[in-house]
Design a protein around this motif. Structure first.
Motif, mmCIF file in Angstrom:
data_model
loop_
_atom_site.group_PDB
_atom_site.id
_atom_site.type_symbol
_atom_site.label_atom_id
_atom_site.label_comp_id
_atom_site.label_asym_id
_atom_site.label_seq_id
_atom_site.Cartn_x
_atom_site.Cartn_y
_atom_site.Cartn_z
ATOM 1 N N UNK A 130 -17.894 -55.430 7.975
ATOM 2 C CA UNK A 130 -18.394 -54.519 9.004
ATOM 3 C C UNK A 130 -17.337 -54.322 10.088
ATOM 4 N N UNK A 131 -17.059 -53.074 10.407
ATOM 5 C CA UNK A 131 -16.090 -52.725 11.446
ATOM 6 C C UNK A 131 -16.820 -52.035 12.592
ATOM 7 N N UNK A 132 -16.545 -52.460 13.804
ATOM 8 C CA UNK A 132 -17.233 -51.916 14.971
ATOM 9 C C UNK A 132 -17.042 -50.405 15.096
ATOM 10 N N UNK A 133 -18.160 -49.706 15.210
ATOM 11 C CA UNK A 133 -18.104 -48.249 15.308
ATOM 12 C C UNK A 133 -17.510 -47.758 16.609
ATOM 13 N N UNK A 134 -17.534 -48.594 17.665
ATOM 14 C CA UNK A 134 -16.977 -48.162 18.943
ATOM 15 C C UNK A 134 -15.466 -48.358 19.018
ATOM 16 N N UNK A 135 -14.887 -49.009 17.983
ATOM 17 C CA UNK A 135 -13.451 -49.266 18.013
ATOM 18 C C UNK A 135 -12.712 -48.641 16.829
ATOM 19 N N UNK A 136 -13.449 -48.050 15.887
ATOM 20 C CA UNK A 136 -12.821 -47.435 14.717
ATOM 21 C C UNK A 136 -13.293 -46.000 14.557
ATOM 22 N N UNK A 137 -12.408 -45.180 13.982
ATOM 23 C CA UNK A 137 -12.777 -43.811 13.651
ATOM 24 C C UNK A 137 -12.031 -43.399 12.388
#
Length: 243
Positions: free
Chosen positions: A228-235
């Motif tokens: 899981x990768x944080x949605x607020x830090x990845x795009x």
């Protein structure tokens, strides 16, 4: 597995197929040396030139590599061709001037829960290796990683190795079959309470979920996990050019 010199299939191609089957079956593992040209020539009754042609074919396929003065070695399969992989995590952190690290949270043998057993195609309750890790940049957790691996070889579980290895490397250490292909699925999700705590964000926060299954040469799954990768830090970014 002898060479049939009466076959319409050229001897060099037969030898290449034999060696490829052995590599994919794990008889020769990544980083391990193949027999020398002279040894292969004597074993299969072929000329050195024919053996060299077979090895060249395997090298073009990316299965082996030659190191001058040392010999011919099995290449490590290139399995992690996705946007979010551990190597790229470290590179991205370094590009932003951040120190990346991996924190091993758990590594133990467990009875395979029903979902993991289904993914690995083993009976529920089979002993598998379970790993939990946190990926950090600048001391901040950005990804939460969990894996289930076949545990066929019974090798000692070394925490310092599991802390940094990617999924293919882990499988090579602890499973009999060599992983040769990988399937990855990326989707959007929201974090539950446990995942949110691990990533230090609020429950229900958005995240990217990257699921990976590793397959042996016979199609058997040997490793399964998700990160899981944080949605607020990845795009995700897509660049295209008008022609």
């Amino acid at each position: 597995m002898a060479i049939d010199k009466s076959s319409f299939v050229p001897p060099y191609y037969q030898l290449a197929q034999i060696l490829e089957r052995q590599i994919r079956a794990g008889d020769y593992r990544p980083g391990e040396a193949l027999p020398s040209e002279a040894e292969l020539s004597e074993k299969y009754g072929l000329s050195r030139m024919t053996v060299r042609r077979s090895l060249s074919q395997l090298a073009r396929a990316g299965l082996i590599r030659t190191e001058r003065g040392k010999g011919t070695f099995v290449s490590r399969p290139e399995l992690d061709r996705a946007v979010f992989v551990m190597e790229e995590f470290h590179k991205e952190a370094a590009a932003r001037g951040l120190t990346s690290s991996v924190r091993l949270l758990e590594a133990r043998l467990v009875p395979a829960p029903e979902k993991a057993a289904g993914k690995l195609q083993v009976p529920a309750g089979t002993k598998v290796l379970y790993i939990r890790r946190s990926l950090l940049a600048g001391g901040e957790p950005l990804a939460y990683d969990r894996k289930y691996l076949r545990y066929d070889r019974g090798r000692p579980i070394l925490e310092n190795e599991l802390q940094y290895q990617a999924l293919p490397e882990m499988v090579e250490k602890h499973a009999e079959a060599l992983p040769i292909s990988s399937k990855m699925v990326l989707q959007a999700t929201v974090l539950n309470d446990e995942e949110a705590r691990a990533l230090r964000v609020a429950p229900g926060s958005p995240a990217f979920l990257l699921e990976q299954v590793l397959l042996a040469g016979d199609g058997r799954p040997v490793g399964w996990g998700w990160c899981l990768y944080r949605g607020d830090r990845y795009q995700l970014t897509s660049v295209s050019m008008a022609i």
